[in-house]
Design a protein around this motif. Structure first.
Motif, PDB file in Angstrom:
ATOM      1  N   LEU A 139     -15.017 -97.617 101.747  1.00  0.00           N
ATOM      2  CA  LEU A 139     -16.410 -98.075 101.704  1.00  0.00           C
ATOM      3  C   LEU A 139     -16.696 -99.074 102.819  1.00  0.00           C
ATOM      4  CD1 LEU A 139     -18.919 -97.717  99.886  1.00  0.00           C
ATOM      5  CD2 LEU A 139     -18.262 -99.822  98.761  1.00  0.00           C
ATOM      6  N   SER A 143     -19.184 -98.575 105.995  1.00  0.00           N
ATOM      7  CA  SER A 143     -20.307 -99.442 106.349  1.00  0.00           C
ATOM      8  C   SER A 143     -20.243 -99.827 107.822  1.00  0.00           C
ATOM      9  CB  SER A 143     -20.303-100.684 105.466  1.00  0.00           C
ATOM     10  OG  SER A 143     -19.142-101.440 105.719  1.00  0.00           O
ATOM     11  N   ALA A 147     -23.034 -98.902 110.610  1.00  0.00           N
ATOM     12  CA  ALA A 147     -23.673 -99.931 111.427  1.00  0.00           C
ATOM     13  C   ALA A 147     -23.510 -99.620 112.906  1.00  0.00           C
ATOM     14  CB  ALA A 147     -23.079-101.299 111.098  1.00  0.00           C
TER      15      ALA A 147
ATOM     16  N   SER B  71     -22.692 -89.685 103.702  1.00  0.00           N
ATOM     17  CA  SER B  71     -22.983 -90.871 104.516  1.00  0.00           C
ATOM     18  C   SER B  71     -22.504 -90.685 105.947  1.00  0.00           C
ATOM     19  CB  SER B  71     -22.323 -92.091 103.892  1.00  0.00           C
ATOM     20  OG  SER B  71     -22.589 -92.143 102.511  1.00  0.00           O
TER      21      SER B  71
END
Lengths: 162, 104
Positions: A139, A143, A147, B71
């Motif tokens: 995770l 992230s 970004a 994602s």
């Protein structure tokens, strides 16, 4: 025995996936691609992954498909229609047929044909604890990747100003 | 909700994968190639969720992996579209067979 909902979803997903690649106008292709994403979200809902279905609708249809649509409209030119596929078409069709037949036979010959549907299912509330305990490192890495991807996209999009 | 046999989902996934490979091999338009990659990723995600639903019905590991995959696909689409935009600004073209600037 094929359920009606399943058959409808399969037809929608596959036909709009073909349409996304074969539509004359790229804009129509982008819309068909969004429809294909919606079909996949329907499959997720059918597989009792309700949260994932909502996630797919939000991220794929809401973000990626709209982003693609904006880009297509931003860079659309008539000369795109002149790009022809030519000799690669036969190779592409042959590769697709070989892959479909090979993987299809593999699935057909596998033990998965005996996998029976079960009524027990996991609540999607397990998803949060699982991601935050077992997969916390993934995770965090994800992230950072997101970004940096967004920053990189902004930098690339401003390339002309240099 | 009563379920289809697992192989039906796998067959749909295989067909989507074949369509994606066809698009990736055939198309020269950079945007269409991006479409094909998205279709490939979607077929893989469908496999994740279908396998975890049938073979491990009490776990959500496949759904978690599919979430990560979605994602990552979002990040990939953002960068890919930015590259397409930049190339289009520089060359007024998105034909990948004409883009030879980085060829050694």
């Amino acid at each position: 025995m094929v359920d009606f909902v399943f058959a409808a979803l399969a037809i929608i997903t596959i036909v709009s996936a073909i349409l996304a690649l074969e539509a004359k106008e790229v804009v129509y292709g982008a819309v068909a691609l969004a429809l294909s994403f919606v079909g996949i979200a329907g499959f997720f809902a059918l597989l009792d992954a309700v949260f994932l279905a909502m996630f797919q609708l939000t991220v794929y249809v809401g973000a990626i498909a709209v982003l693609i649509l904006f880009t297509v409209m931003l860079v659309r030119r008539e000369q795109w229609l002149k790009i022809k596929e030519g000799v690669y078409r036969t190779a592409g069709v042959v590769a697709a047929v070989i892959i479909a037949l090979g993987l299809g036979y593999l699935v057909y010959a596998s033990a998965f044909t005996h996998a029976t549907p079960t009524l027990e299912q996991a609540p999607f509330t397990l998803l949060g604890p699982l991601i935050l305990s077992d997969y916390w490192a993934a995770l965090v890495a994800l992230s950072l990747v997101l970004a940096s991807a967004v920053i990189g996209a902004v930098v690339l999009a401003k390339l002309e100003r240099d | 909700m009563i379920l289809e046999p697992l192989v039906n989902y796998l067959f749909v996934s295989v067909v989507l994968f074949a369509i994606g490979v066809y698009g990736l091999v055939t198309k020269k338009n950079a945007l269409r190639m991006l479409f094909a990659v998205e279709i490939l990723i979607n077929s893989a995600n469908l496999n994740f969720v279908a396998f975890t639903r049938y073979l491990h019905p009490t776990s959500v590991t496949g759904q978690a992996l599919a979430m990560f995959s979605i994602s990552l696909a979002a990040a990939e689409a953002a960068v890919g579209l930015a590259i397409i935009l930049a190339v289009f600004r520089l060359r007024k073209d998105v034909d990948v067979s004409e883009i030879k600037g980085l060829r050694g």
